[in-house]
Write a protein that holds these residues in place. Structure first.
Motif, PDB file in Angstrom:
ATOM      1  N   SER A 122      29.361  11.726  21.870  1.00 55.58           N
ATOM      2  CA  SER A 122      29.666  10.200  22.392  1.00 55.58           C
ATOM      3  C   SER A 122      30.935   9.709  21.427  1.00 55.58           C
ATOM      4  CB  SER A 122      28.376   9.673  21.743  1.00 55.58           C
ATOM      5  OG  SER A 122      27.447   9.699  22.482  1.00 55.58           O
ATOM      6  N   GLY A 123      31.486  10.409  20.718  1.00 55.72           N
ATOM      7  CA  GLY A 123      32.729  10.058  19.784  1.00 55.72           C
ATOM      8  C   GLY A 123      33.900  10.782  20.804  1.00 55.72           C
ATOM      9  N   ASN A 124      33.947  11.508  21.914  1.00 59.00           N
ATOM     10  CA  ASN A 124      34.995  11.952  22.662  1.00 59.00           C
ATOM     11  C   ASN A 124      34.942  10.999  23.611  1.00 59.00           C
ATOM     12  OD1 ASN A 124      36.742  13.250  24.125  1.00 59.00           O
ATOM     13  ND2 ASN A 124      35.408  15.452  24.035  1.00 59.00           N
ATOM     14  N   THR A 125      35.697   9.827  23.082  1.00 54.14           N
ATOM     15  CA  THR A 125      36.088   8.792  24.231  1.00 54.14           C
ATOM     16  C   THR A 125      36.905   8.887  25.276  1.00 54.14           C
ATOM     17  OG1 THR A 125      37.405   7.909  22.456  1.00 54.14           O
ATOM     18  CG2 THR A 125      35.325   6.807  22.506  1.00 54.14           C
ATOM     19  N   VAL A 126      38.003  10.048  25.082  1.00 55.39           N
ATOM     20  CA  VAL A 126      39.114  10.479  25.708  1.00 55.39           C
ATOM     21  C   VAL A 126      38.469  11.115  27.372  1.00 55.39           C
ATOM     22  CG1 VAL A 126      40.971  11.946  26.527  1.00 55.39           C
ATOM     23  CG2 VAL A 126      40.784  10.505  24.227  1.00 55.39           C
ATOM     24  N   SER A 127      37.375  12.050  26.893  1.00 57.41           N
ATOM     25  CA  SER A 127      36.700  12.627  28.007  1.00 57.41           C
ATOM     26  C   SER A 127      35.784  11.550  28.642  1.00 57.41           C
ATOM     27  CB  SER A 127      35.651  13.823  27.201  1.00 57.41           C
ATOM     28  OG  SER A 127      35.296  14.705  28.525  1.00 57.41           O
ATOM     29  N   ILE A 128      34.874  10.791  28.005  1.00 57.40           N
ATOM     30  CA  ILE A 128      34.278   9.723  28.513  1.00 57.40           C
ATOM     31  C   ILE A 128      35.008   9.017  29.483  1.00 57.40           C
ATOM     32  CG2 ILE A 128      32.876   7.920  28.245  1.00 57.40           C
ATOM     33  CD1 ILE A 128      31.878   9.214  25.755  1.00 57.40           C
ATOM     34  N   GLU A 129      36.059   8.311  29.028  1.00 60.14           N
ATOM     35  CA  GLU A 129      36.970   7.588  29.774  1.00 60.14           C
ATOM     36  C   GLU A 129      37.371   8.263  31.168  1.00 60.14           C
ATOM     37  OE1 GLU A 129      39.712   5.960  27.190  1.00 60.14           O
ATOM     38  OE2 GLU A 129      38.196   4.756  25.998  1.00 60.14           O
ATOM     39  N   LEU A 130      37.968   9.505  30.777  1.00 58.36           N
ATOM     40  CA  LEU A 130      38.377  10.491  32.091  1.00 58.36           C
ATOM     41  C   LEU A 130      37.165  10.416  33.175  1.00 58.36           C
ATOM     42  CD1 LEU A 130      40.373  12.224  33.558  1.00 58.36           C
ATOM     43  CD2 LEU A 130      38.996  14.154  32.288  1.00 58.36           C
ATOM     44  N   HIS A 131      35.987  10.777  32.521  1.00 59.34           N
ATOM     45  CA  HIS A 131      34.704  10.984  33.763  1.00 59.34           C
ATOM     46  C   HIS A 131      34.591   9.413  34.413  1.00 59.34           C
ATOM     47  CE1 HIS A 131      34.303  14.940  31.828  1.00 59.34           C
ATOM     48  NE2 HIS A 131      33.404  15.084  32.867  1.00 59.34           N
ATOM     49  N   GLU A 132      34.591   8.410  33.516  1.00 53.86           N
ATOM     50  CA  GLU A 132      34.459   7.150  34.271  1.00 53.86           C
ATOM     51  C   GLU A 132      35.510   6.739  35.223  1.00 53.86           C
ATOM     52  OE1 GLU A 132      31.947   4.899  30.657  1.00 53.86           O
ATOM     53  OE2 GLU A 132      34.115   4.775  30.774  1.00 53.86           O
ATOM     54  N   ASP A 133      36.897   7.144  34.855  1.00 57.87           N
ATOM     55  CA  ASP A 133      37.958   6.996  35.856  1.00 57.87           C
ATOM     56  C   ASP A 133      37.997   7.735  37.030  1.00 57.87           C
ATOM     57  OD1 ASP A 133      39.212   5.322  33.772  1.00 57.87           O
ATOM     58  OD2 ASP A 133      40.706   6.863  33.337  1.00 57.87           O
ATOM     59  N   LEU A 134      37.020   8.853  37.182  1.00 60.76           N
ATOM     60  CA  LEU A 134      36.679   9.583  38.421  1.00 60.76           C
ATOM     61  C   LEU A 134      35.710   9.132  38.999  1.00 60.76           C
ATOM     62  CD1 LEU A 134      38.240  13.119  36.920  1.00 60.76           C
ATOM     63  CD2 LEU A 134      39.095  11.448  38.638  1.00 60.76           C
ATOM     64  N   GLY A 135      34.781   8.182  38.631  1.00 64.25           N
ATOM     65  CA  GLY A 135      33.515   7.750  39.266  1.00 64.25           C
ATOM     66  C   GLY A 135      32.601   8.060  38.820  1.00 64.25           C
ATOM     67  N   PHE A 136      32.266   8.577  37.426  1.00 61.04           N
ATOM     68  CA  PHE A 136      31.141   8.840  36.836  1.00 61.04           C
ATOM     69  C   PHE A 136      30.723   7.478  36.320  1.00 61.04           C
ATOM     70  CE2 PHE A 136      32.507  13.087  37.218  1.00 61.04           C
ATOM     71  CZ  PHE A 136      31.491  13.902  36.990  1.00 61.04           C
ATOM     72  N   GLU A 137      29.203   7.399  35.980  1.00 57.74           N
ATOM     73  CA  GLU A 137      28.712   6.157  35.407  1.00 57.74           C
ATOM     74  C   GLU A 137      28.101   6.577  34.316  1.00 57.74           C
ATOM     75  OE1 GLU A 137      25.556   4.302  37.712  1.00 57.74           O
ATOM     76  OE2 GLU A 137      25.073   6.042  38.648  1.00 57.74           O
ATOM     77  N   GLN A 138      27.965   5.915  33.073  1.00 64.02           N
ATOM     78  CA  GLN A 138      26.973   6.230  31.888  1.00 64.02           C
ATOM     79  C   GLN A 138      25.658   5.974  32.442  1.00 64.02           C
ATOM     80  OE1 GLN A 138      28.000   5.320  27.802  1.00 64.02           O
ATOM     81  NE2 GLN A 138      30.295   5.249  28.511  1.00 64.02           N
ATOM     82  N   THR A 139      24.822   6.742  31.984  1.00 62.75           N
ATOM     83  CA  THR A 139      23.404   6.628  32.416  1.00 62.75           C
ATOM     84  C   THR A 139      22.504   6.761  31.051  1.00 62.75           C
ATOM     85  OG1 THR A 139      23.169   9.065  32.898  1.00 62.75           O
ATOM     86  CG2 THR A 139      23.628   7.249  34.832  1.00 62.75           C
ATOM     87  N   GLY A 140      23.140   7.359  29.916  1.00 62.05           N
ATOM     88  CA  GLY A 140      22.205   7.301  28.906  1.00 62.05           C
ATOM     89  C   GLY A 140      22.869   7.589  27.624  1.00 62.05           C
ATOM     90  N   ARG A 141      22.232   7.895  26.522  1.00 61.09           N
ATOM     91  CA  ARG A 141      22.826   8.052  25.272  1.00 61.09           C
ATOM     92  C   ARG A 141      21.793   8.664  24.482  1.00 61.09           C
ATOM     93  NH1 ARG A 141      27.791   5.938  21.667  1.00 61.09           N
ATOM     94  NH2 ARG A 141      27.113   7.036  19.745  1.00 61.09           N
ATOM     95  N   LEU A 142      21.820   9.885  23.896  1.00 64.32           N
ATOM     96  CA  LEU A 142      20.636  10.465  23.069  1.00 64.32           C
ATOM     97  C   LEU A 142      21.235  10.601  21.689  1.00 64.32           C
ATOM     98  CD1 LEU A 142      19.740  13.290  25.527  1.00 64.32           C
ATOM     99  CD2 LEU A 142      18.702  11.247  25.252  1.00 64.32           C
ATOM    100  N   ALA A 143      20.512   9.595  20.803  1.00 66.86           N
ATOM    101  CA  ALA A 143      21.264   9.529  19.495  1.00 66.86           C
ATOM    102  C   ALA A 143      20.727  10.773  18.578  1.00 66.86           C
ATOM    103  CB  ALA A 143      20.911   8.299  18.966  1.00 66.86           C
ATOM    104  N   GLU A 144      21.761  11.307  17.926  1.00 66.96           N
ATOM    105  CA  GLU A 144      21.433  12.384  16.872  1.00 66.96           C
ATOM    106  C   GLU A 144      20.787  13.466  17.351  1.00 66.96           C
ATOM    107  OE1 GLU A 144      19.874  10.477  13.484  1.00 66.96           O
ATOM    108  OE2 GLU A 144      21.525   8.960  13.230  1.00 66.96           O
ATOM    109  N   VAL A 145      21.090  14.018  18.538  1.00 66.21           N
ATOM    110  CA  VAL A 145      20.503  15.261  18.995  1.00 66.21           C
ATOM    111  C   VAL A 145      20.960  16.523  18.889  1.00 66.21           C
ATOM    112  CG1 VAL A 145      19.257  13.838  20.985  1.00 66.21           C
ATOM    113  CG2 VAL A 145      21.400  14.978  21.127  1.00 66.21           C
TER     114      VAL A 145
END
Length: 165
Positions: free
Chosen positions: A124-147
């Motif tokens: 979750s701290g890798n915001t660059v990768s998350i933003e890249l995926h979102e720019d390419l049409g991915f949607e966030q569907t969940g977050r698992l804390a401290e796994v």
């Protein structure tokens, strides 16, 4: 601009270097112990035998990054869902190579009638990768804390998905 192409066995030492650097220095890969070349050979052969792509980005005659997708979970009902992976050599980051690799990888997924959903599981701290995926049409569907735990800290996992089929 890099050239994107199918990886060959000759690319595996470079893929190994990129993979192990990510293990040792980042939370992009949650493993803690570097692997050997035999591990990457098995990984490559498993992907190719399953009909999954292994792509490399070549820049200035060297492998600058790689991407692939593979089995999300080994149960039959998940057979149309894959998990992607994209990693760039530390000397080539922030040059658009991950985007080039992801565009090619998604093109492969869209052309594959056996793929319906591509997942990205990202620290979750890798915001660059998350933003890249979102720019390419991915949607966030969940977050698992401290796994996960690495570098003496707890890691959260962000789950993103893109329907392609």
């Amino acid at each position: 601009m890099a050239t994107i192409r199918a990886a060959t066995p000759a690319d595996l030492p470079a893929i190994l270097e990129i993979h192990n650097e990510a293990i040792v220095n980042t939370t992009a890969i949650w493993d803690e112990t570097p692997v050997d070349l035999a591990d990457r050979v098995r990984w490559y052969e498993t992907r190719i035998e399953a009909g999954h792509p292994v792509l490399v980005a070549e820049a200035r005659g060297e492998v600058a990054g790689y991407a692939s997708y593979g089995v999300f979970r080994p149960r039959e009902s998940y057979r149309h869902t894959v998990e992607n992976a994209v990693y760039v050599h530390h000397d080539h980051r922030r040059r658009g190579i991950a985007r080039q690799l992801m565009v090619a990888l998604l093109g492969h997924a869209c052309d594959n009638p056996d793929v319906h959903v591509v997942l990205a599981l990202i620290e979750s701290g890798n915001t660059v990768s998350i933003e890249l995926h979102e720019d390419l049409g991915f949607e966030q569907t969940g977050r698992l804390a401290e796994v996960g735990r690495k570098f003496d800290r707890w890691l959260d996992l962000t789950i993103l998905r893109r329907v392609v089929g």
